[in-house]
Design a protein around this motif. Structure first.
Motif, PDB file in Angstrom:
ATOM      1  N   ASN A  29     -10.693   3.734   6.390  1.00 49.29           N
ATOM      2  CA  ASN A  29     -10.939   3.373   4.992  1.00 49.29           C
ATOM      3  C   ASN A  29      -9.632   3.010   4.300  1.00 49.29           C
ATOM      4  N   GLU A  30      -9.718   2.105   3.365  1.00 54.27           N
ATOM      5  CA  GLU A  30      -8.529   1.585   2.701  1.00 54.27           C
ATOM      6  C   GLU A  30      -8.487   2.039   1.250  1.00 54.27           C
ATOM      7  N   ILE A  31      -7.303   2.410   0.786  1.00 53.52           N
ATOM      8  CA  ILE A  31      -7.083   2.818  -0.599  1.00 53.52           C
ATOM      9  C   ILE A  31      -6.248   1.747  -1.285  1.00 53.52           C
ATOM     10  N   MET A  32      -6.686   1.343  -2.463  1.00 50.09           N
ATOM     11  CA  MET A  32      -5.975   0.322  -3.231  1.00 50.09           C
ATOM     12  C   MET A  32      -5.521   0.908  -4.566  1.00 50.09           C
ATOM     13  N   LEU A  33      -4.258   0.728  -4.881  1.00 51.45           N
ATOM     14  CA  LEU A  33      -3.682   1.193  -6.142  1.00 51.45           C
ATOM     15  C   LEU A  33      -3.130   0.001  -6.913  1.00 51.45           C
ATOM     16  N   LEU A  34      -3.132   0.129  -8.228  1.00 51.59           N
ATOM     17  CA  LEU A  34      -2.607  -0.928  -9.111  1.00 51.59           C
ATOM     18  C   LEU A  34      -3.328  -2.243  -8.855  1.00 51.59           C
ATOM     19  N   THR A  35      -4.673  -2.146  -8.863  1.00 56.14           N
ATOM     20  CA  THR A  35      -5.555  -3.317  -8.674  1.00 56.14           C
ATOM     21  C   THR A  35      -5.225  -4.095  -7.408  1.00 56.14           C
ATOM     22  N   GLY A  36      -4.987  -3.354  -6.346  1.00 56.63           N
ATOM     23  CA  GLY A  36      -4.781  -3.974  -5.046  1.00 56.63           C
ATOM     24  C   GLY A  36      -3.359  -4.332  -4.705  1.00 56.63           C
ATOM     25  N   VAL A  37      -2.411  -4.058  -5.602  1.00 57.18           N
ATOM     26  CA  VAL A  37      -1.008  -4.370  -5.300  1.00 57.18           C
ATOM     27  C   VAL A  37      -0.505  -3.490  -4.165  1.00 57.18           C
ATOM     28  N   ILE A  38      -0.891  -2.213  -4.200  1.00 60.08           N
ATOM     29  CA  ILE A  38      -0.501  -1.257  -3.154  1.00 60.08           C
ATOM     30  C   ILE A  38      -1.742  -0.929  -2.329  1.00 60.08           C
ATOM     31  N   ARG A  39      -1.652  -1.145  -1.041  1.00 64.39           N
ATOM     32  CA  ARG A  39      -2.767  -0.867  -0.132  1.00 64.39           C
ATOM     33  C   ARG A  39      -2.270  -0.057   1.061  1.00 64.39           C
ATOM     34  N   PHE A  40      -3.066   0.911   1.462  1.00 62.40           N
ATOM     35  CA  PHE A  40      -2.768   1.659   2.682  1.00 62.40           C
ATOM     36  C   PHE A  40      -4.048   2.323   3.154  1.00 62.40           C
ATOM     37  N   ARG A  41      -4.092   2.625   4.424  1.00 65.26           N
ATOM     38  CA  ARG A  41      -5.277   3.243   5.014  1.00 65.26           C
ATOM     39  C   ARG A  41      -5.232   4.759   4.860  1.00 65.26           C
ATOM     40  N   VAL A  42      -6.416   5.339   4.902  1.00 62.92           N
ATOM     41  CA  VAL A  42      -6.531   6.784   4.714  1.00 62.92           C
ATOM     42  C   VAL A  42      -5.772   7.545   5.795  1.00 62.92           C
ATOM     43  N   LYS A  43      -5.691   6.999   7.011  1.00 67.13           N
ATOM     44  CA  LYS A  43      -5.016   7.700   8.099  1.00 67.13           C
ATOM     45  C   LYS A  43      -3.519   7.879   7.844  1.00 67.13           C
ATOM     46  N   HIS A  44      -2.969   7.143   6.878  1.00 72.69           N
ATOM     47  CA  HIS A  44      -1.557   7.290   6.539  1.00 72.69           C
ATOM     48  C   HIS A  44      -1.329   8.279   5.392  1.00 72.69           C
ATOM     49  N   LEU A  45      -2.396   8.807   4.806  1.00 74.04           N
ATOM     50  CA  LEU A  45      -2.262   9.713   3.660  1.00 74.04           C
ATOM     51  C   LEU A  45      -1.448  10.974   3.978  1.00 74.04           C
ATOM     52  N   PRO A  46      -1.718  11.677   5.094  1.00 74.29           N
ATOM     53  CA  PRO A  46      -0.931  12.891   5.366  1.00 74.29           C
ATOM     54  C   PRO A  46       0.570  12.633   5.450  1.00 74.29           C
ATOM     55  N   SER A  47       0.959  11.548   6.105  1.00 76.57           N
ATOM     56  CA  SER A  47       2.383  11.237   6.236  1.00 76.57           C
ATOM     57  C   SER A  47       3.002  10.877   4.891  1.00 76.57           C
ATOM     58  N   LEU A  48       2.286  10.096   4.080  1.00 72.81           N
ATOM     59  CA  LEU A  48       2.796   9.729   2.760  1.00 72.81           C
ATOM     60  C   LEU A  48       2.943  10.953   1.869  1.00 72.81           C
ATOM     61  N   PHE A  49       1.938  11.820   1.905  1.00 76.30           N
ATOM     62  CA  PHE A  49       2.015  13.032   1.084  1.00 76.30           C
ATOM     63  C   PHE A  49       3.165  13.920   1.532  1.00 76.30           C
ATOM     64  N   LEU A  50       3.376  14.011   2.837  1.00 74.19           N
ATOM     65  CA  LEU A  50       4.466  14.827   3.363  1.00 74.19           C
ATOM     66  C   LEU A  50       5.819  14.327   2.860  1.00 74.19           C
ATOM     67  N   VAL A  51       6.022  13.027   2.930  1.00 78.92           N
ATOM     68  CA  VAL A  51       7.298  12.449   2.494  1.00 78.92           C
ATOM     69  C   VAL A  51       7.488  12.619   0.988  1.00 78.92           C
ATOM     70  N   LEU A  52       6.457  12.312   0.206  1.00 73.25           N
ATOM     71  CA  LEU A  52       6.574  12.402  -1.252  1.00 73.25           C
ATOM     72  C   LEU A  52       6.725  13.841  -1.717  1.00 73.25           C
ATOM     73  N   ALA A  53       6.002  14.769  -1.081  1.00 79.00           N
ATOM     74  CA  ALA A  53       6.086  16.171  -1.489  1.00 79.00           C
ATOM     75  C   ALA A  53       7.461  16.755  -1.185  1.00 79.00           C
ATOM     76  N   VAL A  54       8.008  16.441  -0.025  1.00 76.13           N
ATOM     77  CA  VAL A  54       9.331  16.960   0.324  1.00 76.13           C
ATOM     78  C   VAL A  54      10.394  16.371  -0.592  1.00 76.13           C
TER      79      VAL A  54
END
Length: 324
Positions: free
Chosen positions: A146-171
């Motif tokens: 599944n795909e997530i779109m932010l800022l009306t589609g300017v930023i796109r990424f798949r759900v499978k990348h969420l854990p890695s993104l959250f890990l980087v941003l949280a740290v």
């Protein structure tokens, strides 16, 4: 109040517990030493290995934790059910708390000659980030494409990348906000132990098997950038083989059975022997119930009389007299 009815009961209970814990420590600050994870006071307060994962002491983190809990549980709980979701949260939370406690002891042992090393044993460590990270790993398994779109589609990424993104941003955010002592180990261990639980331990009754060992999109290297995945795969295979956790290559039999998984029903030797024994016993009972009827003994005279009678009937049907 339709907004509240859209979320599951369990998620609302957990969110309420987070708010209640925040209010209690706000009114009674001394409760932080009982509910938070304090390495120097772990004994006798052993329960804080569990309660620390649900305790927030900052208002902005309370808001983030409550919204994350409600939103993530709304996706996961309908798929797994409340009991399995609660089991997942409890297992990953306790494992994350235990690993965090152990890592703090190790860090203290390595820095025991530092002036502030003694303070490390009495730091109050808590936060909901570990459970959020674990839930994101679960969503990665449930709906990876599944795909997530932010800022009306300017930023796109798949759900499978969420854990890695959250890990980087949280740290990164924890170092900016000065909460790295609790955020970094909670997020890292929450991500890892959620993957271990879902990859090897979660029982799936519909398959009569545990884990998800053959999902290529859920292997350990999938949490890293694509450039790093080949070497991570090799390291993971070596470690997994040594620990007897990594499955063999997913070669499939013609009927679709995957070696290394749970045996097919009836394929076990003991089960096959029991089935043969039950079949033999049932056959004996059926044969015993069906006793053959007694067959009358015919003499030669009886046979000749029967032949003559049949001949007379045939001649009568043809319009002739009885045969002489």
């Amino acid at each position: 109040m339709k907004f509240l009815t859209d979320f599951t009961k369990l998620s609302k209970v957990i969110a309420g517990g987070i708010v209640l814990g925040y209010l209690i420590q706000l009114v009674l600050p001394s409760t932080r030493g009982v509910l938070a994870l304090v390495p120097g006071r772990f004994i006798p307060c052993v329960w804080n290995i569990f309660t620390a994962g649900f305790l927030e002491v900052h208002f902005y983190k309370v808001i983030f934790s409550v919204l994350s809990c409600l939103a993530l549980a709304r996706i996961i709980e309908p798929v797994w059910g409340s009991s399995e979701f609660l089991k997942f949260l409890a297992a990953t939370n306790v494992a994350t708390g235990g690993a965090t406690l152990f890592s703090l002891y190790i860090f203290f042992a390595l820095t025991q000659y530092s002036e502030k090393s003694g303070d490390l044993l009495y730091k109050e460590v808590s936060g909901f980030e570990g459970i959020v990270a674990a839930c994101l790993v679960a969503i990665k398994q449930i709906m990876p494409d599944n795909e997530i779109m932010l800022l009306t589609g300017v930023i796109r990424f798949r759900v499978k990348h969420l854990p890695s993104l959250f890990l980087v941003l949280a740290v990164a955010g924890s170092f900016l906000l000065g909460t790295s002592l609790s955020t970094v180990p909670f997020v890292c261990f929450g991500t890892y132990f959620a993957w271990v639980y879902l990859r090897f331990l979660q029982y799936k009754p519909e398959l009569s098997a545990r884990g998800d060992p053959f999902n290529e999109d859920f292997r350990f290297a999938s949490f890293f950038p694509e450039v790093m995945q080949p070497p991570v795969d090799r390291v993971a295979q070596v470690i997994g083989t040594a620990l007897r956790l990594a499955p063999r290559s997913p070669t499939r039999a013609p009927d679709g059975f995957v070696p290394g998984t749970a045996p097919l029903p009836g394929s076990d030797d003991a089960d096959a022997a029991r089935r043969r024994e039950r079949g033999a016993r049932a056959l004996e009972e059926r044969l015993g119930a069906r006793k053959p009827a007694s067959v009358p003994v015919s003499t030669i005279a009886d046979i000749e009389a029967g032949v003559a009678e049949d001949s007379a009937q045939v001649a009568s049907a043809a319009g002739e007299g009885p045969l002489e």
